[in-house]
Scaffold this motif. Structure first.
Motif, PDB file in Angstrom:
ATOM      1  N   LEU A 102       5.186   5.136  12.681  1.00  0.00           N
ATOM      2  CA  LEU A 102       4.136   4.840  11.703  1.00  0.00           C
ATOM      3  C   LEU A 102       4.566   5.178  10.280  1.00  0.00           C
ATOM      4  O   LEU A 102       4.038   4.607   9.321  1.00  0.00           O
ATOM      5  N   VAL A 103       5.522   6.074  10.152  1.00  0.00           N
ATOM      6  CA  VAL A 103       6.036   6.410   8.821  1.00  0.00           C
ATOM      7  C   VAL A 103       6.823   5.220   8.255  1.00  0.00           C
ATOM      8  O   VAL A 103       6.726   4.902   7.072  1.00  0.00           O
ATOM      9  N   ARG A 104       7.589   4.576   9.124  1.00  0.00           N
ATOM     10  CA  ARG A 104       8.366   3.399   8.687  1.00  0.00           C
ATOM     11  C   ARG A 104       7.451   2.360   8.036  1.00  0.00           C
ATOM     12  O   ARG A 104       7.723   1.870   6.941  1.00  0.00           O
ATOM     13  N   GLU A 105       6.353   2.058   8.703  1.00  0.00           N
ATOM     14  CA  GLU A 105       5.443   1.032   8.164  1.00  0.00           C
ATOM     15  C   GLU A 105       4.806   1.486   6.854  1.00  0.00           C
ATOM     16  O   GLU A 105       4.564   0.685   5.951  1.00  0.00           O
ATOM     17  N   PHE A 106       4.534   2.781   6.777  1.00  0.00           N
ATOM     18  CA  PHE A 106       3.959   3.330   5.540  1.00  0.00           C
ATOM     19  C   PHE A 106       4.941   3.190   4.373  1.00  0.00           C
ATOM     20  O   PHE A 106       4.586   2.729   3.282  1.00  0.00           O
ATOM     21  N   VAL A 107       6.179   3.591   4.630  1.00  0.00           N
ATOM     22  CA  VAL A 107       7.214   3.531   3.580  1.00  0.00           C
ATOM     23  C   VAL A 107       7.400   2.081   3.115  1.00  0.00           C
ATOM     24  O   VAL A 107       7.447   1.795   1.914  1.00  0.00           O
ATOM     25  N   ASP A 108       7.461   1.169   4.072  1.00  0.00           N
ATOM     26  CA  ASP A 108       7.620  -0.254   3.736  1.00  0.00           C
ATOM     27  C   ASP A 108       6.454  -0.744   2.882  1.00  0.00           C
ATOM     28  O   ASP A 108       6.650  -1.480   1.909  1.00  0.00           O
ATOM     29  N   ALA A 109       5.241  -0.325   3.251  1.00  0.00           N
ATOM     30  CA  ALA A 109       4.044  -0.774   2.517  1.00  0.00           C
ATOM     31  C   ALA A 109       4.085  -0.281   1.067  1.00  0.00           C
ATOM     32  O   ALA A 109       3.772  -1.040   0.145  1.00  0.00           O
ATOM     33  N   CYS A 110       4.478   0.959   0.865  1.00  0.00           N
ATOM     34  CA  CYS A 110       4.550   1.495  -0.508  1.00  0.00           C
ATOM     35  C   CYS A 110       5.537   0.694  -1.326  1.00  0.00           C
ATOM     36  O   CYS A 110       5.275   0.326  -2.472  1.00  0.00           O
ATOM     37  N   ARG A 111       6.692   0.437  -0.743  1.00  0.00           N
ATOM     38  CA  ARG A 111       7.731  -0.304  -1.476  1.00  0.00           C
ATOM     39  C   ARG A 111       7.250  -1.703  -1.812  1.00  0.00           C
ATOM     40  O   ARG A 111       7.449  -2.187  -2.927  1.00  0.00           O
ATOM     41  N   GLU A 112       6.610  -2.351  -0.833  1.00  0.00           N
ATOM     42  CA  GLU A 112       6.127  -3.710  -1.065  1.00  0.00           C
ATOM     43  C   GLU A 112       5.134  -3.779  -2.219  1.00  0.00           C
ATOM     44  O   GLU A 112       5.119  -4.743  -2.981  1.00  0.00           O
ATOM     45  N   GLU A 113       4.307  -2.752  -2.321  1.00  0.00           N
ATOM     46  CA  GLU A 113       3.288  -2.743  -3.379  1.00  0.00           C
ATOM     47  C   GLU A 113       3.810  -2.109  -4.668  1.00  0.00           C
ATOM     48  O   GLU A 113       3.069  -1.974  -5.648  1.00  0.00           O
ATOM     49  N   GLY A 114       5.048  -1.662  -4.637  1.00  0.00           N
ATOM     50  CA  GLY A 114       5.648  -1.108  -5.858  1.00  0.00           C
ATOM     51  C   GLY A 114       5.187   0.296  -6.210  1.00  0.00           C
ATOM     52  O   GLY A 114       5.252   0.709  -7.369  1.00  0.00           O
ATOM     53  N   LEU A 115       4.692   1.042  -5.230  1.00  0.00           N
ATOM     54  CA  LEU A 115       4.310   2.430  -5.498  1.00  0.00           C
ATOM     55  C   LEU A 115       5.406   3.372  -5.010  1.00  0.00           C
ATOM     56  O   LEU A 115       6.173   3.042  -4.102  1.00  0.00           O
ATOM     57  N   LYS A 116       5.464   4.550  -5.630  1.00  0.00           N
ATOM     58  CA  LYS A 116       6.433   5.555  -5.201  1.00  0.00           C
ATOM     59  C   LYS A 116       5.991   6.135  -3.854  1.00  0.00           C
ATOM     60  O   LYS A 116       4.798   6.258  -3.585  1.00  0.00           O
ATOM     61  N   VAL A 117       7.002   6.514  -3.047  1.00  0.00           N
ATOM     62  CA  VAL A 117       6.751   6.975  -1.677  1.00  0.00           C
ATOM     63  C   VAL A 117       7.000   8.467  -1.542  1.00  0.00           C
ATOM     64  O   VAL A 117       8.073   8.957  -1.902  1.00  0.00           O
TER      65      VAL A 117
END
Ligand code: JFZ
Length: 330
Positions: A102-117
């Motif tokens: 679930l962390v993988r999907e979270f990290v990907d989502a942040c990057r996609e939206e351009g937010l820092k992780v």
């Protein structure tokens, strides 16, 4: 002030997410300790965990629309359950009904939206057999005589804990922030082998910024404000709930980066009977006060067991977002 903290100082506003097995009993993330539950009792939540609505893109978009620039998720909290696919334990989301990292999907989502992780990682672990139990200040088994004479190998725990941090800093690409939580009593940095830990982190992630809780928490800022900070003193101070009246300065009176961590009601993890939410007005004022004193605010949400952020929180964040939109620099 260190160069790597520049983005952080500019960001000013972030989202904290406390989410894990404790979202099921729905009375906060300390339930295992508060109810003095054994590992076996707590395991019931592991068997039940089934976050059918988990969609980190929704979380991240909510953060972004509220004007937040970074998001920090509890990869592992004190209960020891991992939202990430650690090779060092079976006690992870991959082995629940969720069936994935679930962390993988979270990290990907942040990057996609351009937010820092950012990832939160508890150095305390109530699930690991080699973590001190009887007589510890907060372990669920602190009062259980059965553990009184138990022999543990704390170094084995530290190897495990360091190994998991290594997984986090090597398996998810570049991370922007690591939020360790927390040292207490005489468990100062050295007891956690924090110098080695930070040296390891820095070899893989030279620019990641790190909180100061390997040295303490709350009012104890550790050596970050000293003339000669320890290697694990962190990049920013992390006062909790209360805004330091004068901001945070070092010994010479120069401001240092800090981040108020605040939650919207009175719990970090999901609590279904806590409806004491701060108003959007109050939260905006808190944010403005932090910023005016040179600090950040990381505002917490506690998604429920299915993975939904409570509607009260969504509503508040949307209102905060309207204010941010109206008042942003053009
Ligand atoms: C810690 C966690 O225990 C808690 O569950 C949450 O994650 C929060 C953000 O961080 O809480 C603390 C830790 C130390 C202090 C206060 C709250 N302290 O020393 O004042």
């Amino acid at each position: 002030i260190k160069k790597r903290t520049k983005w952080f100082m500019d960001a000013r506003f972030g989202m904290f997410i406390h989410w894990g097995l404790y979202s099921i009993p729905a009375c906060g993330e300390w339930v295992m300790s508060q109810k003095e539950m054994t590992v076996e009792e707590y395991r019931g939540y592991f068997d039940q965990f089934d976050p059918v609505d988990y969609n980190p893109k929704k979380w991240v978009r909510l953060a972004k629309n509220a004007g937040m620039k970074y998001v920090v998720l509890t990869a592992k909290h004190h209960d020891g359950f991992c939202l990430f696919d650690s090779k060092l334990t079976d006690y992870k989301a991959t082995n629940t009904k969720a069936g994935r990292d679930l962390v993988r999907e979270f990290v990907d989502a942040c990057r996609e939206e351009g937010l820092k992780v950012g990832l939160y990682f508890s150095i305390i672990d109530w699930h690991h057999p080699d973590f001190p139990k009887y007589g510890d200040k907060q372990h669920p088994m602190r009062n259980n005589e059965a553990y009184k004479d138990e022999k543990i190998d704390f170094d084995r725990y530290l190897d495990y804990m360091h190994g998991q941090v290594r997984e986090l800093v090597t398996n998810y690409g570049r991370l922007d922030l690591l939020w360790f939580d927390f040292s207490y009593d005489d468990m100062t940095g050295e007891k956690w082998r924090a110098s080695d830990l930070i040296r390891m982190v820095r070899t893989f992630q030279p620019d990641v910024i790190i909180d100061n809780r390997l040295e303490g928490a709350g009012d104890n800022h550790g050596s970050i404000a000293k003339e000669h900070p320890l290697i694990y003193s962190g990049d920013f101070a992390s006062p909790e709930q209360i805004i330091p009246p004068e901001g945070v300065c070092d010994e010479k009176g120069e401001p240092i980066p800090w981040e108020l961590c605040a939650t919207m009601n009175n719990h970090w993890g999901y609590c279904n009977f806590d409806h004491q939410y701060k108003s959007p007005q109050m939260l905006v004022r808190k944010l403005v006060e932090c910023v005016s004193k040179g600090g950040n605010m990381i505002l917490n949400v506690g998604p429920d067991a299915k993975g939904n952020i409570p509607t009260e929180s969504v509503d508040i964040l949307e209102k905060v977002g309207k204010w941010m939109q109206k008042n942003k620099e053009s």
